[in-house]
Scaffold this motif. Structure first.
Motif, short mmCIF file in Angstrom:
data_model
loop_
_atom_site.label_atom_id
_atom_site.label_comp_id
_atom_site.label_asym_id
_atom_site.label_seq_id
_atom_site.Cartn_x
_atom_site.Cartn_y
_atom_site.Cartn_z
N LEU A 115 0.82 -1.21 0.00
CA LEU A 115 0.00 0.00 0.00
C LEU A 115 0.85 1.26 0.00
O LEU A 115 1.88 1.34 0.68
N LEU A 116 0.39 2.26 -0.76
CA LEU A 116 1.08 3.55 -0.77
C LEU A 116 1.10 4.18 0.61
O LEU A 116 2.07 4.84 1.00
N THR A 117 0.05 3.96 1.40
CA THR A 117 -0.01 4.53 2.75
C THR A 117 1.08 3.96 3.66
O THR A 117 1.44 4.58 4.65
N GLU A 118 1.59 2.78 3.33
CA GLU A 118 2.70 2.19 4.08
C GLU A 118 4.04 2.69 3.55
O GLU A 118 4.98 2.93 4.32
N ARG A 119 4.12 2.86 2.24
CA ARG A 119 5.38 3.31 1.63
C ARG A 119 5.57 4.82 1.78
O ARG A 119 6.69 5.32 1.81
N PHE A 120 4.45 5.55 1.87
CA PHE A 120 4.49 7.02 1.88
C PHE A 120 3.45 7.50 2.90
O PHE A 120 2.42 8.06 2.53
N PRO A 121 3.66 7.27 4.20
CA PRO A 121 2.64 7.54 5.22
C PRO A 121 2.30 9.03 5.35
O PRO A 121 3.12 9.91 5.09
#
Length: 347
Positions: free
Chosen positions: A94-100
């Motif tokens: 998830l982008l939210t994990e890679r780019f919180p």
């Protein structure tokens, strides 16, 4: 030594009562922060100092913007370019994990979090996600290994000295008419905001700096004043919609990366709006699964959409507001015709 965060004041009681009836995700009230009176939910009182004193690292890469300025697609672009076009990992994580997102916790009122937990009481994994998004980002991201990629909608004045530390910062700006349309739709779709009013009312709040992270113009002008700093790339969303390959190369150069035309073409295809909207790694599918965001896509149409929703009356107000706020600056939105008589509706 911790810095003293900007002082705040409560939004006047009468206006608070009015807005709490329309923004169902907030239950306590709102605050105006600093001399520019940035607008936030009341949880800023508890968490603001933590964000203001967050410890940035020189090898951090940040994206800053006012909400709905093309932040999601630019975040994925930055991550791909910085990580040697690792499409495989981008499709799995998830982008939210890679780019919180640094400050999303401010928008998770405790009462609403309890409601999220109740909605997902049969699923432990979903409950864990509801609790995770309520944790202050400054605590979660502090534990992440370097190099970190961090998203924030805070203006520069409410963050630690990112440019002084040596962080790479990409700031994305988008014309206010399209920002307002997209921001309205998200405020309706996401239950942490829970907006139930119409667009005309929302526009009045937006124009009068009464939506989160407003005032819009102060936000942009803070970044514009820093645009010549070597650690900052000031980008317009309109640059990406006009000539995406050129914009990709501009971001790559800023990140000290070089890619061939063939590789850039692969990025263009991967980030094409038709593909991007259907990519569960970037469209907050995890929040939709928990009922936190409505089923409509977090990533919307892209491009220019304001003419389909603005009435002639709202458009006239917007034109006057934009004109007034551009008088004292050379900031201009490329490829954007602010004034238009072609409003595509029957209002």
């Amino acid at each position: 030594m911790a810095r003293e965060p900007p002082k705040y004041e409560r939004l006047p009681e009468e206006k608070t009562r009015e807005m709490l009836k329309l923004f169902k995700g907030e239950r306590t009230g709102f605050v105006l922060v600093g001399p520019k009176k940035y607008f936030f939910p009341f949880r800023y009182v508890e968490q603001g100092a933590g964000f203001y004193n967050f410890e940035a690292r020189p090898d951090d890469t940040w994206i800053l913007s006012h909400p709905r300025s093309g932040t999601t697609v630019t975040s994925e672009l930055i991550w791909l370019l910085a990580n040697n076009l690792n499409f495989d990992l981008a499709r799995k994580r998830l982008l939210t994990e890679r780019f919180p997102f640094l400050e999303f916790s401010m928008f998770n009122h405790p009462e609403v979090t309890r409601e999220f937990l109740s909605m997902n009481k049969e699923n432990i994994a979903k409950q864990e996600l509801c609790l995770e998004i309520a944790k202050p980002g400054y605590e979660v991201i502090a534990k992440m290994p370097s190099p970190r990629f961090i998203k924030s909608h805070f203006p520069f004045s409410m963050l630690p000295g990112l440019l002084d530390v040596g962080c790479k910062v990409v700031y994305v700006a988008r014309n206010p008419k399209d920002v307002a349309i997209s921001w309205y739709h998200l405020n309706c779709a996401i239950k942490t905001q829970g907006y139930i009013g119409d667009f005309a009312t929302f526009w009045n709040y937006f124009q009068n700096s009464l939506t989160p992270w407003s005032p819009y113009w102060a936000h942009l002008k803070e970044a514009w004043a820093l645009r010549n700093n070597k650690n900052l790339l000031f980008m317009f969303y309109e640059e990406m919609t006009h000539d995406f390959p050129k914009a990709i190369k501009k971001v790559a150069k800023f990140l000290n990366k070089t890619y061939t035309d063939e590789e850039v073409s692969k990025v263009v295809d991967y980030l094409d709006i038709k593909n991007f909207r259907n990519n569960p790694m970037v469209n907050y599918s995890e929040l939709k699964a928990c009922g936190i965001i409505a089923e409509e896509s977090f990533v919307r149409k892209g491009g220019t959409n304001w003419k389909n929703i603005f009435t002639a009356e709202i458009n006239a107000k917007a034109d006057k507001w934009i004109e007034e706020n551009l008088i004292d600056t050379d900031l201009r939105f490329p490829f954007f015709n602010n004034k238009s008589n072609k409003i595509n509706n029957n209002n």
